[in-house]
Design a protein around this motif. Structure first.
Motif, PDB file in Angstrom:
ATOM      1  N   GLY A   1       4.734  -1.792   6.045  1.00 23.40           N
ATOM      2  CA  GLY A   1       4.290  -0.640   6.813  1.00 23.40           C
ATOM      3  C   GLY A   1       2.781  -0.436   6.772  1.00 23.40           C
ATOM      4  O   GLY A   1       2.156  -0.148   7.796  1.00 23.40           O
ATOM      5  N   SER A   2       2.191  -0.581   5.588  1.00 26.42           N
ATOM      6  CA  SER A   2       0.748  -0.328   5.454  1.00 26.42           C
ATOM      7  C   SER A   2      -0.057  -1.281   6.325  1.00 26.42           C
ATOM      8  O   SER A   2      -1.034  -0.878   6.979  1.00 26.42           O
TER       9      SER A   2
ATOM     10  N   ASP B   1       4.251   6.495  13.732  1.00 26.06           N
ATOM     11  CA  ASP B   1       4.567   5.742  12.513  1.00 26.06           C
ATOM     12  C   ASP B   1       6.052   5.950  12.213  1.00 26.06           C
ATOM     13  O   ASP B   1       6.455   6.967  11.657  1.00 26.06           O
TER      14      ASP B   1
ATOM     15  N   LYS C   1      10.462  -1.304   6.453  1.00 23.15           N
ATOM     16  CA  LYS C   1      11.617  -0.768   5.708  1.00 23.15           C
ATOM     17  C   LYS C   1      12.980  -1.138   6.308  1.00 23.15           C
ATOM     18  O   LYS C   1      13.508  -2.215   6.056  1.00 23.15           O
TER      19      LYS C   1
HETATM   20  N1  PLP Z   1       4.343   4.674   6.852  1.00 19.06           N
HETATM   21  C1  PLP Z   1       5.289   5.499   6.370  1.00 19.06           C
HETATM   22  C2  PLP Z   1       5.761   6.648   7.204  1.00 19.06           C
HETATM   23  C3  PLP Z   1       5.827   5.283   5.099  1.00 19.06           C
HETATM   24  O1  PLP Z   1       6.737   6.130   4.591  1.00 19.06           O
HETATM   25  C4  PLP Z   1       5.375   4.158   4.360  1.00 19.06           C
HETATM   26  C5  PLP Z   1       5.924   3.889   3.031  1.00 19.06           C
HETATM   27  O2  PLP Z   1       6.640   4.672   2.443  1.00 19.06           O
HETATM   28  C6  PLP Z   1       4.402   3.344   4.914  1.00 19.06           C
HETATM   29  C7  PLP Z   1       3.905   3.618   6.169  1.00 19.06           C
HETATM   30  C8  PLP Z   1       3.869   2.164   4.149  1.00 19.06           C
HETATM   31  O3  PLP Z   1       4.791   1.131   4.152  1.00 19.06           O
HETATM   32  P1  PLP Z   1       4.727  -0.040   3.057  1.00 19.06           P
HETATM   33  O4  PLP Z   1       4.985   0.586   1.734  1.00 19.06           O
HETATM   34  O5  PLP Z   1       5.797  -0.990   3.530  1.00 19.06           O
HETATM   35  O6  PLP Z   1       3.387  -0.671   3.153  1.00 19.06           O
END
Ligand code: PLP
Length: 465
Positions: free
Chosen positions: A122-123, A262, A292
């Motif tokens: 996600g990041s 997001d 996720k």
């Molecule tokens: N965006 C949202 C809404 C999230 O809840 C998260 C992680 O919990 C992320 C981005 C980041 O994802 P990742 O931990 O896979 O990098």
């Protein structure tokens, strides 16, 4: 429990304790207590290294959507690893699972979101979205339109940029730095914490007016994108007021500000939809980030899904390079896992189950409002949060030092239930396979845990009202 004469649970505890730095590690407690080592998962259940069983109402980390222990998932990943365990996706290379997954995501995503850039999670999807805002606006002849707006209490990830876009107060520690320049924040649409006396419609007007004022302050010609989780997950499961997201999206469209939804948590069935943006909230974003539930956590994968319009603008002169991406972008094993994961969701109608059982989950969780300390229960289908307070009428919080969410989750854990503590909150996002009987178990144990902690706090002299 020792597996194949391998390390014992206490050996594992020691190795982890001596060598691992965990995400969001809290150094003091970690050095003293170490970690709970997990050994096995099946469906909604986890077993720790000592063989104790837990119902995982956390769903891993908002992610084990189809449930753990699916041999079919293991087989799909093993088959792909044997067939083609890696292939790079740079420039003009591709592989069958990533091509098929891109097409599948385009068919599931709303409107003209037909283009997919794969990331590692996600990041990195958020980082890429941020960079794509700059790229797109520059291609459109607006090189200064690169600042972005996000919301307080948002969580978008943990790279430098994604955490600078995020703004959960607890995450902003003094030892780290955050990019401030060009990243702005407006209020979270949390009606429970709305200014006194505002009804939901007035609160919505207030938020929209704040957004317009922020755009005026920065200048629309300088703002390239707006980042928003349809439901703010880690900020406390904040479901926005009716009409809020469509109004925010309309303002963005009016000013050529890209709307980045997001959906790292909300996509892939958590609220009963493939994506919540259009199906639940009636908005057509310009980009969606997801991760996720895309693989139900079996293997890392993220994606940035974006519009044909953005593609056309970036590709317009035929000679540009999109110099962004990762070694593991479009990883064949991850993409094969995602394809199998989506196939299972479709075959078992897990979105339907999330809608049906999620509605029951909301009802059972709402009953917790009758308990001491429970100030608010909010959420949508299979993402729900309980807000614990000292005074229910005044909505005042307990002192941070009491760590009430953690005390409740620790108590639940002794009774075989995992709920996630986040400050004074307890958050739940169970697998989409959850049954009504399992919802009853969660409701019963969580209620018992809240009562026990409230009693203990009262005995310690804490005033609850
Ligand atoms: N965006 C949202 C809404 C999230 O809840 C998260 C992680 O919990 C992320 C981005 C980041 O994802 P990742 O931990 O896979 O990098």
């Amino acid at each position: 429990m020792t597996q194949n004469n391998g390390p014992t649970p206490s050996d594992l505890w020691q190795m982890d304790h001596d060598h691992s730095l965990h995400p969001w590690a809290n150094f003091g407690p970690f050095e003293k207590d170490g970690s709970l080592i997990m050994a096995r998962g099946e469906g909604c259940y986890l077993w720790d290294a000592e063989g104790r069983r837990y119902f995982d109402a956390v769903g891993g980390m908002w992610c084990t959507n189809i449930g753990l222990g699916r041999a079919e998932m293991g087989q799909a990943m093993a088959d792909q690893a044997i067939q083609l365990g890696f292939a790079n996706s740079f420039v003009d290379m591709a592989n069958a699972p990533s091509a098929m997954l891109g097409a599948k995501l385009a068919s599931l995503a709303p409107g003209d979101l037909n283009r997919v850039h794969f990331t590692t999670g996600g990041s990195t999807a958020i980082d890429t979205a941020y960079r794509m805002v700059h790229y797109y606006q520059t291609c459109m002849g607006r090189p200064d339109k690169t600042q972005v707006i996000a919301r307080n209490y948002s969580y978008h990830g943990s790279t430098y940029i994604s955490q600078s876009i995020s703004k959960r107060p607890g995450d902003r520690v003094a030892q780290f730095r955050y990019k401030e320049n060009g990243i702005h924040h407006v209020s979270a649409p949390n009606f429970y914490r709305a200014p006194d006396g505002m009804d939901e419609a007035a609160f919505c007007d207030h938020l929209v007016a704040e957004f317009i004022a922020k755009i005026d302050e920065i200048g629309a010609e300088n703002i390239g994108g707006f980042f928003a989780e349809p439901i703010q997950a880690s900020g406390g499961v904040i479901v926005p007021p009716a009409g809020y997201l469509p109004r925010m999206a309309a303002i963005c469209a009016q000013h050529d500000i890209l709307f980045i939804a997001d959906e790292v948590v909300t996509a892939f069935g958590r609220t009963g939809h493939w994506f919540a943006s259009l199906d639940q909230f009636g908005i057509q974003p310009d980009m969606i980030t997801c991760a996720k539930g895309l693989t139900s956590g079996y293997i890392p994968l993220g994606a940035l899904i974006f519009s044909d319009r953005i593609w056309a603008a970036m590709a317009a002169d035929g000679g540009r390079w999109f110099t962004s991406g990762f070694t593991y972008s479009g990883h064949p094993v991850s993409c094969a896992a995602a394809l199998k994961n989506i196939e299972i969701m479709e075959r078992e109608d897990l979105l339907g189950n999330a809608t049906r059982v999620g509605t029951y989950f909301e009802t059972r969780m709402a009953e917790l409002m009758a308990l001491p300390m429970v100030g608010d229960v909010r959420g949508s289908k299979l993402m729900v949060c309980v807000e614990n307070v000292a005074d229910k009428a005044r909505k005042t919080l307990l002192p941070d030092a009491l760590d009430v969410g953690k005390r409740i989750s620790d108590t639940a854990e002794t009774m075989g239930l995992m709920v996630r503590p986040m400050g004074h909150l307890n958050v739940m996002s169970p697998p989409l396979t959850i049954t009504e009987t399992e919802v009853d178990f969660v409701a019963e144990i969580l209620a018992k845990s809240i009562r026990q902690v409230a009693d203990a706090l009262t005995k310690e002299g804490v005033r609850l009202a």
